[in-house]
Scaffold this active site. Sequence first.
Site, PDB file in Angstrom:
ATOM      1  N   ARG A  91      -7.674   3.419 -15.137  1.00  0.00           N
ATOM      2  CA  ARG A  91      -7.634   4.003 -13.791  1.00  0.00           C
ATOM      3  C   ARG A  91      -8.310   5.365 -13.714  1.00  0.00           C
ATOM      4  O   ARG A  91      -8.845   5.727 -12.688  1.00  0.00           O
ATOM      5  CB  ARG A  91      -6.193   4.066 -13.255  1.00  0.00           C
ATOM      6  CG  ARG A  91      -5.654   2.660 -12.933  1.00  0.00           C
ATOM      7  CD  ARG A  91      -4.330   2.692 -12.196  1.00  0.00           C
ATOM      8  NE  ARG A  91      -4.453   3.223 -10.853  1.00  0.00           N
ATOM      9  CZ  ARG A  91      -4.062   4.431 -10.466  1.00  0.00           C
ATOM     10  NH1 ARG A  91      -3.499   5.253 -11.333  1.00  0.00           N
ATOM     11  NH2 ARG A  91      -4.230   4.819  -9.233  1.00  0.00           N
ATOM     12  N   GLY A 130       0.765  -1.240   0.000  1.00  0.00           N
ATOM     13  CA  GLY A 130       0.000   0.000   0.000  1.00  0.00           C
ATOM     14  C   GLY A 130       0.793   1.285   0.000  1.00  0.00           C
ATOM     15  O   GLY A 130       0.213   2.362   0.100  1.00  0.00           O
ATOM     16  N   GLU A 171       4.012  -6.747   1.344  1.00  0.00           N
ATOM     17  CA  GLU A 171       3.519  -7.046  -0.011  1.00  0.00           C
ATOM     18  C   GLU A 171       3.421  -5.813  -0.885  1.00  0.00           C
ATOM     19  O   GLU A 171       2.323  -5.431  -1.296  1.00  0.00           O
ATOM     20  CB  GLU A 171       2.116  -7.660   0.074  1.00  0.00           C
ATOM     21  CG  GLU A 171       2.052  -8.954   0.803  1.00  0.00           C
ATOM     22  CD  GLU A 171       0.610  -9.367   1.052  1.00  0.00           C
ATOM     23  OE1 GLU A 171       0.350 -10.568   0.984  1.00  0.00           O
ATOM     24  OE2 GLU A 171      -0.241  -8.504   1.306  1.00  0.00           O
ATOM     25  N   PRO A 172       4.520  -5.162  -1.187  1.00  0.00           N
ATOM     26  CA  PRO A 172       4.439  -3.988  -2.060  1.00  0.00           C
ATOM     27  C   PRO A 172       4.137  -4.387  -3.505  1.00  0.00           C
ATOM     28  O   PRO A 172       4.679  -5.363  -4.018  1.00  0.00           O
ATOM     29  CB  PRO A 172       5.848  -3.391  -1.954  1.00  0.00           C
ATOM     30  CG  PRO A 172       6.734  -4.536  -1.584  1.00  0.00           C
ATOM     31  CD  PRO A 172       5.894  -5.487  -0.780  1.00  0.00           C
ATOM     32  N   CYS A 230     -15.661   3.861 -27.377  1.00  0.00           N
ATOM     33  CA  CYS A 230     -16.963   4.499 -27.512  1.00  0.00           C
ATOM     34  C   CYS A 230     -17.572   4.741 -26.148  1.00  0.00           C
ATOM     35  O   CYS A 230     -18.586   4.141 -25.779  1.00  0.00           O
ATOM     36  CB  CYS A 230     -17.862   3.627 -28.365  1.00  0.00           C
ATOM     37  SG  CYS A 230     -17.185   3.436 -29.999  1.00  0.00           S
ATOM     38  N   ARG A 255       2.373  -1.608  -6.150  1.00  0.00           N
ATOM     39  CA  ARG A 255       2.491  -0.326  -6.833  1.00  0.00           C
ATOM     40  C   ARG A 255       3.867   0.314  -6.675  1.00  0.00           C
ATOM     41  O   ARG A 255       4.428   0.837  -7.627  1.00  0.00           O
ATOM     42  CB  ARG A 255       1.430   0.620  -6.247  1.00  0.00           C
ATOM     43  CG  ARG A 255       1.213   1.913  -7.015  1.00  0.00           C
ATOM     44  CD  ARG A 255       0.314   2.861  -6.209  1.00  0.00           C
ATOM     45  NE  ARG A 255      -0.924   2.242  -5.762  1.00  0.00           N
ATOM     46  CZ  ARG A 255      -2.068   2.251  -6.450  1.00  0.00           C
ATOM     47  NH1 ARG A 255      -2.132   2.867  -7.603  1.00  0.00           N
ATOM     48  NH2 ARG A 255      -3.150   1.648  -5.979  1.00  0.00           N
ATOM     49  N   TYR A 297     -11.124   5.620 -11.013  1.00  0.00           N
ATOM     50  CA  TYR A 297     -10.838   6.369  -9.780  1.00  0.00           C
ATOM     51  C   TYR A 297     -10.487   7.833 -10.006  1.00  0.00           C
ATOM     52  O   TYR A 297      -9.979   8.476  -9.093  1.00  0.00           O
ATOM     53  CB  TYR A 297      -9.633   5.795  -9.019  1.00  0.00           C
ATOM     54  CG  TYR A 297      -9.393   4.328  -8.988  1.00  0.00           C
ATOM     55  CD1 TYR A 297     -10.209   3.485  -8.232  1.00  0.00           C
ATOM     56  CD2 TYR A 297      -8.298   3.772  -9.644  1.00  0.00           C
ATOM     57  CE1 TYR A 297      -9.941   2.132  -8.156  1.00  0.00           C
ATOM     58  CE2 TYR A 297      -8.023   2.411  -9.558  1.00  0.00           C
ATOM     59  CZ  TYR A 297      -8.849   1.598  -8.818  1.00  0.00           C
ATOM     60  OH  TYR A 297      -8.587   0.259  -8.729  1.00  0.00           O
TER      61      TYR A 297
HETATM   62  C1  LIG Z   1      -3.313  -4.939  -3.633  1.00  0.00           C
HETATM   63  C2  LIG Z   1      -2.702  -5.626  -2.518  1.00  0.00           C
HETATM   64  C3  LIG Z   1      -1.360  -5.421  -2.214  1.00  0.00           C
HETATM   65  C4  LIG Z   1      -0.498  -4.440  -2.954  1.00  0.00           C
HETATM   66  O1  LIG Z   1      -0.900  -3.137  -2.768  1.00  0.00           O
HETATM   67  P1  LIG Z   1      -0.022  -1.950  -3.409  1.00  0.00           P
HETATM   68  O2  LIG Z   1      -0.793  -0.744  -3.062  1.00  0.00           O
HETATM   69  O3  LIG Z   1       0.053  -2.194  -4.858  1.00  0.00           O
HETATM   70  O4  LIG Z   1       1.313  -1.990  -2.738  1.00  0.00           O
HETATM   71  C5  LIG Z   1      -0.815  -6.160  -1.192  1.00  0.00           C
HETATM   72  N1  LIG Z   1      -1.550  -7.050  -0.480  1.00  0.00           N
HETATM   73  C6  LIG Z   1      -2.854  -7.263  -0.746  1.00  0.00           C
HETATM   74  C7  LIG Z   1      -3.587  -8.267   0.040  1.00  0.00           C
HETATM   75  C8  LIG Z   1      -3.470  -6.568  -1.755  1.00  0.00           C
HETATM   76  O5  LIG Z   1      -4.755  -6.773  -1.999  1.00  0.00           O
END
Ligand SMILES: *Cc1c(COP(=O)(O)O)cnc(C)c1O
Length: 431
Positions: free
Chosen positions: A330, A248, A290-291, A361, A293, A334
């Site tokens: 995107r 995140g 868990e990066p 379209c 983005r 968003y």
């Molecule tokens: C989407 C997601 C991530 C990655 O989020 P980023 O904002 O891309 O870093 C990590 N863990 C879980 C469970 C997710 O759903």
Amino acid sequence: MLNEDLKINQEGHLLFGGADTVALAKQYGTPLYVMNENRIRKICNMYKQSIEKCYHGNGLPLFASKAFCCKEICRIMNDEGMGLDVVSGGELYTAMQAGFPPERIQFHGNNKTTEEMKYALTCGVGHFVVDNLTELHTLDNLAGCMHGHANILLRIKPGIDAHTHKFIRTGQIDSKFGFALETGEAMAAVKEALQAKNVTLTGLHCHIGSQIFEIQPFLLAAKVMLTFIRDIKAETGAELQELNLGGGFGIKYTEQDQPVPYDQYMEQVSKTVHSCCSEYNLALPKIYIEPGRSIVGESGLTLYTIGAVKSIPNTRTYVSVDGGMTDNPRYILYQSTYEAIVANKAEKPRDYTVTIAGRCCESGDLIQEHTPIQKCAPGDILAVLSTGAYNYSMASNYNRVPRPAVVFVKDGSPRVAVRRESYADLVQNDL
Ligand SMILES: *Cc1c(COP(=O)(O)O)cnc(C)c1O
């Protein structure tokens, strides 16, 4: 320039990762996704080193493959010693096809199908991140029937409201993901998981949302999770050994975005983890992050060829490109912000305010509204920056538009990692 990987050469062309983007557009055609491999590897390395430093190596960064998934990125992640987070059978299949070691894969998703769980058990994925009791029971039964076994983490909603777009916020109680803490749902699930015969509960998982700029929500989440581990120990005697803190971390889409350097997140979170563990008398758990983005977002850009330029007096100027919501949904999803540069006129001032329109379209098929670019004409190449995450992975064939190719650039040299879809690809499953 938005980041240090963007430069301008003597011809006034935009360079990305050392490659001339105008030449790339010419060689491979447009639209084109360009990924900067050096930057991807550099960020993976930084995360690995942070884990090394903050947790004495007792941890692993997992790349959230939903941000950008193809065989080549899986190979790079393997090469960098990263883990992988997958959210579907398709992502898992891609990883397996790329030879990714299954023990470093964690399988996510709030509604995994029976078929997907069977497949993941067969592959031998390292962990299932279990979202709900239905899944827990199904997985336990399946593992039993297959004479197998699964390590699991439980996905917990830590009840934290991160300030980000509501569609990408996931940690609060009204979320479709995971078990709620406040209601006792999470504790009940832990107790059931500890009783289950064919699964081993090794730890917990949380993910509070995406594109987050503050550190505070991450610190809070870590504290909430460790407090829960303490409470679990007090109630059941089981001390969970693993904690996945999710991803995140925010990136720079425009000059307005000021992300905290990722190693600062890592150090601050680590301080909270250490102090909670000593206060609660817990062994330091193995830490996963868990990066997604933050690894691939700024490591990618999209090249388009400009077509019609339509000025509506006293209203706006539409600059149409040969892609749009099919390669970058995107903005329509968003209202995401982006910066764009006319790649073959990159040294000129960006004093032309336009709306970049796609070719689908749909009136909403825009890439950005009222954004400054260089004065441009049909045939120019437009680069939209920071499109490496959630663009290729969210691309569609709406209007039967073939998906673009993906080119990786390493040390300035390009190679195709995903070939451009053909019309024949579009009809290959049609009977
Ligand atoms: C989407 C997601 C991530 C990655 O989020 P980023 O904002 O891309 O870093 C990590 N863990 C879980 C469970 C997710 O759903």
